[in-house]
Design an enzyme around this catalytic site. Structure first.
Site, PDB file in Angstrom:
ATOM      1  N   HIS A  99       0.819  -1.222   0.000  1.00  0.00           N
ATOM      2  CA  HIS A  99       0.000   0.000   0.000  1.00  0.00           C
ATOM      3  C   HIS A  99       0.853   1.273   0.000  1.00  0.00           C
ATOM      4  O   HIS A  99       0.361   2.355  -0.340  1.00  0.00           O
ATOM      5  CB  HIS A  99      -0.911  -0.013   1.238  1.00  0.00           C
ATOM      6  N   LYS A 135     -26.945   0.316  -7.659  1.00  0.00           N
ATOM      7  CA  LYS A 135     -26.804   1.765  -7.835  1.00  0.00           C
ATOM      8  C   LYS A 135     -28.024   2.396  -8.503  1.00  0.00           C
ATOM      9  O   LYS A 135     -28.428   3.510  -8.142  1.00  0.00           O
ATOM     10  CB  LYS A 135     -25.546   2.035  -8.666  1.00  0.00           C
ATOM     11  N   LYS A 185     -29.980   5.747  -7.013  1.00  0.00           N
ATOM     12  CA  LYS A 185     -29.936   6.993  -7.803  1.00  0.00           C
ATOM     13  C   LYS A 185     -31.344   7.426  -8.218  1.00  0.00           C
ATOM     14  O   LYS A 185     -31.644   8.613  -8.280  1.00  0.00           O
ATOM     15  CB  LYS A 185     -29.033   6.816  -9.028  1.00  0.00           C
ATOM     16  N   LYS A 238     -33.902   7.054  -6.483  1.00  0.00           N
ATOM     17  CA  LYS A 238     -34.485   7.687  -5.282  1.00  0.00           C
ATOM     18  C   LYS A 238     -33.726   8.968  -4.895  1.00  0.00           C
ATOM     19  O   LYS A 238     -33.916   9.525  -3.825  1.00  0.00           O
ATOM     20  CB  LYS A 238     -34.433   6.711  -4.102  1.00  0.00           C
ATOM     21  N   LEU A 288     -30.620   9.303  -4.040  1.00  0.00           N
ATOM     22  CA  LEU A 288     -29.740   9.084  -2.890  1.00  0.00           C
ATOM     23  C   LEU A 288     -28.373   8.650  -3.418  1.00  0.00           C
ATOM     24  O   LEU A 288     -28.298   7.762  -4.274  1.00  0.00           O
ATOM     25  CB  LEU A 288     -30.305   7.986  -1.983  1.00  0.00           C
ATOM     26  N   HIS A 289     -27.316   9.273  -2.913  1.00  0.00           N
ATOM     27  CA  HIS A 289     -25.973   8.914  -3.384  1.00  0.00           C
ATOM     28  C   HIS A 289     -25.670   7.470  -2.978  1.00  0.00           C
ATOM     29  O   HIS A 289     -25.779   7.128  -1.797  1.00  0.00           O
ATOM     30  CB  HIS A 289     -24.932   9.867  -2.794  1.00  0.00           C
ATOM     31  N   PRO A 290     -25.274   6.601  -3.944  1.00  0.00           N
ATOM     32  CA  PRO A 290     -25.080   5.182  -3.626  1.00  0.00           C
ATOM     33  C   PRO A 290     -24.045   4.930  -2.523  1.00  0.00           C
ATOM     34  O   PRO A 290     -24.245   4.071  -1.662  1.00  0.00           O
ATOM     35  CB  PRO A 290     -24.610   4.569  -4.954  1.00  0.00           C
ATOM     36  N   TYR A 303     -13.821   5.303   9.461  1.00  0.00           N
ATOM     37  CA  TYR A 303     -12.941   5.926   8.470  1.00  0.00           C
ATOM     38  C   TYR A 303     -13.453   5.553   7.091  1.00  0.00           C
ATOM     39  O   TYR A 303     -13.596   4.375   6.782  1.00  0.00           O
ATOM     40  CB  TYR A 303     -11.514   5.384   8.665  1.00  0.00           C
ATOM     41  N   THR A 350     -12.437   6.423   2.996  1.00  0.00           N
ATOM     42  CA  THR A 350     -11.435   7.074   2.161  1.00  0.00           C
ATOM     43  C   THR A 350     -12.064   8.105   1.228  1.00  0.00           C
ATOM     44  O   THR A 350     -13.048   7.822   0.557  1.00  0.00           O
ATOM     45  CB  THR A 350     -10.714   6.027   1.290  1.00  0.00           C
TER      46      THR A 350
END
EC number: 2.3.1.137
Length: 585
Positions: free
Chosen positions: A327, A406, A410, A412, A414-416, A439, A441
C-alpha cells in the site's frame, strides 16, 4: 473510467502533473470546528465540554504557532503532506505490512469466461500477464488516458508506482525504490519474477524489442512449473517479507552478508515489473461468494508472495486469479484501474488468445538461488509461524448483495456510496448498541501528488437517524427526515475532504510539526476522546468504496477488534459487499 479506458487520446498520461494545484492547508478554525463535531457521538456532556476547552486552548495557543509553521512548509512544498504521510502511514510502521497494510482482491474473470477449472492455471496466466504487460507499455508510452472529473485532470503520479516498485525494509524506517521510467525518460526494467514452491525465477518479457506473446509467456511458465513440481521445494526466502519490519531488515542484512550475490538477486526481485505467484491452492469461488479466494489472496502462502512488491499477481491452480499489493507507493484506485482493464480485455477476447502460436527462440528463465544457512532457514520458519498465527485471527466474508444496486438508489436521488455508509452505521449501531467511529477514504487527487483524506462517517446526524430507526415510537416521516439530514451531512463532508478541506490530515500535520520542533505533544492529541473518536488510526470501522465496476478488494481492519468493510456498487442487483472481521482470540 470505462470511457476513459476505451477512448484513445492524444493527451499524455503525465502531462498535467506540473500544472496541478498545490495541496492547500485548511483554516485552523474550520478544522478544529469539524473535529469537535466529529467527537460528539462518542462523548457525554461533561467529556465534550472538557474536549471543547482543550480545543479552544489549542486554537488560541500552540495551535496558532504550529499552523504558521505548517503554512511556511506549504510554501516550500507543492504537497506539504506527501513525505510525512508516506513515512507515518507506511514506512515507519513496524508491524508486518504484508498482512496488516497490504491490500488485495480476487479477480472477477470467474463471472464470465474463466470459471474455476483445473489445468488452466498457466494458459490463463500467460494471457492475463500479456494484458498486464500491454498496460505497462501504455504507461511507458504515456498513452494511458488521464483520469478526470468533468474536464478537471487528476493527479496520475501514483500510476508510476505500479510497476518495478518495491519497499525495502529498514531498521527504523523502510524506503520505497521505484525503477519505472517512461520511454521518453529512458531505460526501464523489463523482467518479471515468478515464484513457485519456495523458489524464484526471472525472465525478460521483451525479446528482440518486442513483447512476448502469450504462447511465449506460457512456455516460460511451463518450464518453471515443471521444474518446481519435479524437484524439491526451495527455501521460501519470500516468507521473510511477511515479518515484522525491523526483524525482516536484520534478516535481509544477514542474508546479504552471507553472499554478495544475494543482494544482486534481491535487487532483481525489487526491480522486476511484478511478481507472478504460482500458488498451488484451489480456492472455492462463485459470483455470490468470494470469501475463500479473497482470504487466500490476503493470507495465502507467504513463500510465493513478495510482500514488499507493489504488484503480486496470484495465479491459483484452478485458473482463478487475485492480487496482493504493498500500500505504501499507491492507493487502491491504481490497481482497480489495471484490474478493470485486464478484465475487460479478457471479456472482449472471450478469454482466448487468437494470435500466432509461434514461439521464438527465447532464453529460458533464470533461477535466483539464494545462499542460505541454518539461521536464514530458522528466520524463514519463524516468519511463516508468526504470519499464519496472525492470519488465523482474521475472518473474511465476501458476499454479493443481490436485492438492488446503484440504479435504485440513484432513482431515489440518494448517493449510492452515502447509502452504503449510512447502512453500515445502522448495522453497527444495531449490533453493538452504540455509534462506531468510522474511516472512509476520500481521494485528494485534484492536487499535486494528492492521495487520501479521512471522511468520518459517524456523524451526529447519522447517530440521530440510527436512534430514530431503533425507536418504534418515531414516525416514518421523522425517520426519513433524519435520514436525509444524515445524507446531506455525509455528502458535504466527502466534497470538503476531496477539495482539500478535510481535517484529519491537517491535525496530523500539526502534530508532526510539534514533533519536529521538539515540542511537548499538545493535549489535543492525548485527550482520550481523540483516540476514542478514531484519531491516531483507531477507527473501529475501516471502510472504502472500491468503485462502481466489477473489481473487488480487501484490507484488514485498522484495530484488533475492528471491522474492515470494502465494497463495490453495481448498477443492477449485484451490489457486492466485502467485510473482514478481526476478532480478539
Amino acid at each position: 473510467m470505462e470511457n476513459q479506458l476505451a477512448k484513445s487520446s492524444e493527451e499524455r498520461t503525465f502531462q498535467y502533473q506540473d500544472s496541478l494545484p498545490s495541496l492547500p492547508v485548511p483554516s485552523l478554525e474550520e478544522s478544529l470546528k469539524k473535529y469537535l463535531e466529529s467527537v460528539k457521538p462518542f462523548a457525554n456532556e461533561e467529556e465534550y465540554k472538557k474536549t471543547e476547552a482543550i480545543v479552544q486552548k489549542f486554537q488560541n495557543g500552540i495551535g496558532e504557532k504550529l499552523q504558521q509553521k505548517l503554512l511556511e512548509r506549504a510554501k516550500e512544498k507543492r504537497n506539504w503532506l506527501e513525505d510525512w504521510w508516506l513515512n507515518v502511514a507506511y514506512l515507519d510502521v513496524r508491524i508486518p505490512s504484508q498482512l496488516h497494510v497490504n491490500f488485495g482482491g480476487p479477480a472477477s474473470h470467474i463471472e464470465h469466461y474463466w470459471p474455476p477449472k483445473e489445468g488452466t492455471q498457466l494458459e490463463r496466466g500467460s494471457i492475463s500477464l500479456w494484458h498486464i504487460l500491454n498496460y505497462w507499455q501504455l504507461l511507458r508510452k504515456e498513452k494511458l488516458p488521464v483520469h478526470k472529473v468533468g474536464n478537471t485532470p487528476l493527479d496520475m503520479h501514483q500510476f508510476r508506482m505500479l510497476f518495478s516498485t518495491c519497499k525495502v525494509p529498514g531498521i527504523t524506517r523502510d524506503s520505497v525504490i521505484n525503477y519505472f521510467r517512461t520511454e521518453s525518460e529512458g531505460h526501464c526494467p523489463s523482467h518479471i519474477a515468478v515464484m513457485c514452491r519456495g523458489r524464484v525465477f526471472v525472465f525478460d518479457v521483451m525479446h528482440e524489442g518486442c513483447l512476448m506473446t502469450p504462447p511465449e509467456i506460457l512456455r516460460q511458465l511451463t518450464y518453471i512449473q515443471k521444474k518446481c513440481h519435479s524437484e524439491p521445494d526451495g527455501p521460501g526466502v519470500a516468507a521473510l517479507t511477511s515479518e515484522e519490519r525491523t526483524r525482516w531488515a536484520k534478516a535481509r542484512e544477514y542474508l546479504i552478508s552471507l553472499n554478495p550475490e544475494n543482494l544482486t538477486m534481491l535487487e532483481k526481485i525489487q526491480s522486476s515489473l511484478l511478481v507472478f505467484c504460482l500458488d498451488d491452492g484451489s480456492p472455492h469461488v462463485t459470483p455470490e461468494d468470494y470469501s475463500q479466494v479473497a482470504t487466500k489472496v490476503l493470507t495465502g502462502d507467504p513463500t510465493v508472495r513478495w510482500g514488499d512488491k507493489s504488484y503480486n499477481l496470484i495465479s491459483f491452480s484452478n485458473g482463478v486469479f487475485g492480487c496482493n499489493c504493498d500500500h505504501a507507493p499507491y492507493d487502491a484506485m491504481v490497481i482497480v484501474s489495471i484490474s478493470y482493464y485486464v478484465d475487460q480485455k479478457i471479456f472482449e477476447s472471450e478469454g482466448r488468445w487468437t494470435g500466432s502460436d509461434k514461439v521464438r527462440d527465447i532464453p529460458l528463465p533464470e533461477e535466483l538461488v539464494f545462499t542460505v544457512d541454518e539461521k536464514v532457514l530458522n528466520d524463514i520458519n519463524q516468519a511463516k509461524a508468526q504470519y499464519f498465527k496472525q492470519a488465523s485471527d482474521l475472518q473474511l466474508l465476501v458476499y454479493a448483495f443481490t436485492s438492488f444496486g446503484k440504479k435504485l438508489t440513484k432513482k431515489k436521488k440518494l448517493h449510492p456510496d452515502t447509502f452504503v455508509q449510512l447502512a453500515l452505521q445502522l448495522a453497527y449501531y444495531r449490533l453493538h448498541g452504540r455509534p462506531g467511529c468510522c474511516y472512509e477514504t476520500a481521494m485528494t487527487r485534484y492536487f499535486y501528488h494528492g492521495r487520501t483524506e479521512t471522511v468520518r462517517s459517524c456523524t451526529v446526524e447519522a447517530v440521530r437517524w440510527c436512534q430514530s430507526m431503533q425507536d418504534p415510537s418515531t414516525s416514518l416521516f421523522e425517520q426519513q427526515h433524519r435520514m436525509l439530514e444524515a445524507f446531506a451531512k455525509h455528502n458535504k463532508m466527502m466534497k470538503d475532504c476531496s477539495t482539500g478541506k478535510g481535517f484529519d490530515r491537517h491535525l496530523l500535520g500539526l502534530s508532526l510539526i510539534a514533533k519536529e520542533e521538539c515540542l511537548p505533544v499538545p493535549e489535543l492529541f492525548t485527550d482520550p476522546l481523540f483516540s476514542r473518536s478514531g484519531g491516531g488510526g483507531n477507527f473501529v470501522l475501516s471502510t472504502s468504496l472500491i468503485g462502481y465496476l466489477r473489481v473487488q478488494g480487501v484490507v484488514v481492519p485498522m484495530v484488533h477488534n475492528g471491522y474492515g468493510f470494502f465494497y463495490h456498487i453495481r448498477d443492477d442487483s449485484s451490489s457486492s459487499k466485502e467485510e473482514n472481521i478481526r476478532e480478539v482470540t
